[in-house]
Design a protein around this motif. Structure first.
Motif, PDB file in Angstrom:
ATOM      1  N   VAL A 195      37.686  38.117  49.748  1.00  0.00           N
ATOM      2  CA  VAL A 195      36.517  37.250  49.741  1.00  0.00           C
ATOM      3  C   VAL A 195      37.046  35.859  49.453  1.00  0.00           C
ATOM      4  CG1 VAL A 195      34.358  36.699  48.561  1.00  0.00           C
ATOM      5  CG2 VAL A 195      35.040  39.095  48.883  1.00  0.00           C
ATOM      6  N   ARG A 196      36.764  34.910  50.301  1.00  0.00           N
ATOM      7  CA  ARG A 196      37.342  33.576  50.164  1.00  0.00           C
ATOM      8  C   ARG A 196      36.580  32.760  49.130  1.00  0.00           C
ATOM      9  NH1 ARG A 196      41.071  30.889  52.589  1.00  0.00           N
ATOM     10  NH2 ARG A 196      41.223  32.360  54.277  1.00  0.00           N
ATOM     11  N   ILE A 197      37.348  32.188  48.206  1.00  0.00           N
ATOM     12  CA  ILE A 197      36.813  31.231  47.246  1.00  0.00           C
ATOM     13  C   ILE A 197      37.784  30.057  47.198  1.00  0.00           C
ATOM     14  CG2 ILE A 197      35.653  32.993  45.856  1.00  0.00           C
ATOM     15  CD1 ILE A 197      37.858  32.627  43.767  1.00  0.00           C
ATOM     16  N   GLU A 254      49.237  31.672  46.090  1.00  0.00           N
ATOM     17  CA  GLU A 254      47.814  32.033  46.108  1.00  0.00           C
ATOM     18  C   GLU A 254      47.589  33.542  46.151  1.00  0.00           C
ATOM     19  OE1 GLU A 254      48.983  30.582  50.273  1.00  0.00           O
ATOM     20  OE2 GLU A 254      49.271  29.890  48.230  1.00  0.00           O
ATOM     21  N   ARG A 255      48.580  34.319  46.581  1.00  0.00           N
ATOM     22  CA  ARG A 255      48.448  35.775  46.574  1.00  0.00           C
ATOM     23  C   ARG A 255      48.593  36.347  45.176  1.00  0.00           C
ATOM     24  NH1 ARG A 255      51.221  39.427  50.105  1.00  0.00           N
ATOM     25  NH2 ARG A 255      49.610  40.786  49.322  1.00  0.00           N
ATOM     26  N   LEU A 256      49.158  35.577  44.251  1.00  0.00           N
ATOM     27  CA  LEU A 256      49.350  36.065  42.886  1.00  0.00           C
ATOM     28  C   LEU A 256      48.099  35.946  42.027  1.00  0.00           C
ATOM     29  CD1 LEU A 256      52.818  34.460  42.089  1.00  0.00           C
ATOM     30  CD2 LEU A 256      52.360  36.743  42.970  1.00  0.00           C
ATOM     31  N   ILE A 257      47.250  34.994  42.353  1.00  0.00           N
ATOM     32  CA  ILE A 257      46.108  34.688  41.486  1.00  0.00           C
ATOM     33  C   ILE A 257      45.139  35.868  41.338  1.00  0.00           C
ATOM     34  CG2 ILE A 257      44.119  33.160  41.158  1.00  0.00           C
ATOM     35  CD1 ILE A 257      45.898  30.942  42.474  1.00  0.00           C
ATOM     36  N   PRO A 258      44.676  36.514  42.415  1.00  0.00           N
ATOM     37  CA  PRO A 258      43.735  37.631  42.226  1.00  0.00           C
ATOM     38  C   PRO A 258      44.288  38.771  41.374  1.00  0.00           C
ATOM     39  CG  PRO A 258      43.655  36.863  44.486  1.00  0.00           C
ATOM     40  CD  PRO A 258      44.810  36.165  43.839  1.00  0.00           C
ATOM     41  N   PRO A 259      45.520  39.268  41.619  1.00  0.00           N
ATOM     42  CA  PRO A 259      45.997  40.352  40.753  1.00  0.00           C
ATOM     43  C   PRO A 259      46.224  39.903  39.307  1.00  0.00           C
ATOM     44  CG  PRO A 259      47.616  39.905  42.486  1.00  0.00           C
ATOM     45  CD  PRO A 259      46.422  39.042  42.738  1.00  0.00           C
ATOM     46  N   MET A 260      46.557  38.630  39.105  1.00  0.00           N
ATOM     47  CA  MET A 260      46.719  38.133  37.740  1.00  0.00           C
ATOM     48  C   MET A 260      45.381  38.130  37.008  1.00  0.00           C
ATOM     49  SD  MET A 260      49.396  35.019  38.043  1.00  0.00           S
ATOM     50  CE  MET A 260      51.134  35.308  37.810  1.00  0.00           C
ATOM     51  N   ILE A 261      44.340  37.718  37.696  1.00  0.00           N
ATOM     52  CA  ILE A 261      43.006  37.716  37.078  1.00  0.00           C
ATOM     53  C   ILE A 261      42.557  39.148  36.803  1.00  0.00           C
ATOM     54  CG2 ILE A 261      40.568  37.162  37.448  1.00  0.00           C
ATOM     55  CD1 ILE A 261      41.546  34.686  39.033  1.00  0.00           C
ATOM     56  N   GLU A 262      42.801  40.053  37.766  1.00  0.00           N
ATOM     57  CA  GLU A 262      42.442  41.462  37.564  1.00  0.00           C
ATOM     58  C   GLU A 262      43.167  42.036  36.351  1.00  0.00           C
ATOM     59  OE1 GLU A 262      43.287  43.532  41.176  1.00  0.00           O
ATOM     60  OE2 GLU A 262      41.609  42.615  42.243  1.00  0.00           O
ATOM     61  N   ARG A 263      44.455  41.742  36.238  1.00  0.00           N
ATOM     62  CA  ARG A 263      45.256  42.243  35.118  1.00  0.00           C
ATOM     63  C   ARG A 263      44.734  41.680  33.790  1.00  0.00           C
ATOM     64  NH1 ARG A 263      49.142  45.965  33.364  1.00  0.00           N
ATOM     65  NH2 ARG A 263      50.294  44.963  31.716  1.00  0.00           N
ATOM     66  N   PHE A 264      44.439  40.389  33.790  1.00  0.00           N
ATOM     67  CA  PHE A 264      43.896  39.748  32.592  1.00  0.00           C
ATOM     68  C   PHE A 264      42.602  40.433  32.164  1.00  0.00           C
ATOM     69  CE2 PHE A 264      40.909  36.700  30.798  1.00  0.00           C
ATOM     70  CZ  PHE A 264      41.595  36.283  29.670  1.00  0.00           C
ATOM     71  N   MET A 265      41.696  40.634  33.106  1.00  0.00           N
ATOM     72  CA  MET A 265      40.405  41.233  32.772  1.00  0.00           C
ATOM     73  C   MET A 265      40.560  42.688  32.340  1.00  0.00           C
ATOM     74  SD  MET A 265      37.993  39.456  35.651  1.00  0.00           S
ATOM     75  CE  MET A 265      36.542  40.364  35.163  1.00  0.00           C
ATOM     76  N   ALA A 266      41.474  43.413  32.973  1.00  0.00           N
ATOM     77  CA  ALA A 266      41.685  44.824  32.632  1.00  0.00           C
ATOM     78  C   ALA A 266      42.260  44.997  31.239  1.00  0.00           C
ATOM     79  CB  ALA A 266      42.607  45.467  33.662  1.00  0.00           C
ATOM     80  N   THR A 267      42.974  44.001  30.740  1.00  0.00           N
ATOM     81  CA  THR A 267      43.604  44.121  29.430  1.00  0.00           C
ATOM     82  C   THR A 267      42.866  43.342  28.339  1.00  0.00           C
ATOM     83  OG1 THR A 267      45.113  42.299  29.931  1.00  0.00           O
ATOM     84  CG2 THR A 267      45.885  44.522  30.426  1.00  0.00           C
ATOM     85  N   ASP A 268      41.718  42.769  28.667  1.00  0.00           N
ATOM     86  CA  ASP A 268      40.928  42.020  27.691  1.00  0.00           C
ATOM     87  C   ASP A 268      40.022  43.004  26.948  1.00  0.00           C
ATOM     88  OD1 ASP A 268      38.914  40.496  26.376  1.00  0.00           O
ATOM     89  OD2 ASP A 268      39.268  38.835  27.745  1.00  0.00           O
TER      90      ASP A 268
END
Length: 74
Positions: free
Chosen positions: A15-17, A48-62
């Motif tokens: 999904v483009r943002i 730019e390909r790193l940002i989505p998995p980094m955010i997912e990882r951050f949220m999964a470990t919060d």
């Protein structure tokens, strides 16, 4: 071998943002991508390909986010 928090990059329909980041952060993402690629910048994933998995990882470990989310239907 360095253990990074980011694993593989899944190919899913995106999904483009639009997100604006600093030049410094962009350079750091490029350096992270090179390390992820075994230290070689050539063939490394685009920053730019790193940002989505980094955010997912951050949220999964919060833990606080998970605790609150379990208590509500978000």
């Amino acid at each position: 071998m360095t253990r990074l928090k980011l694993a593989d990059l899944a190919d899913e329909k995106p999904v483009r943002i639009t997100v604006e980041i600093s030049a410094k952060l962009h350079r750091e993402l490029g350096a992270y991508a090179a390390v992820l690629n075994g230290g070689d910048a050539k063939g490394a994933p685009a920053p730019e390909r790193l940002i989505p998995p980094m955010i997912e990882r951050f949220m999964a470990t919060d833990r606080e986010f998970a605790r609150i989310r379990r208590g509500t239907k978000v």
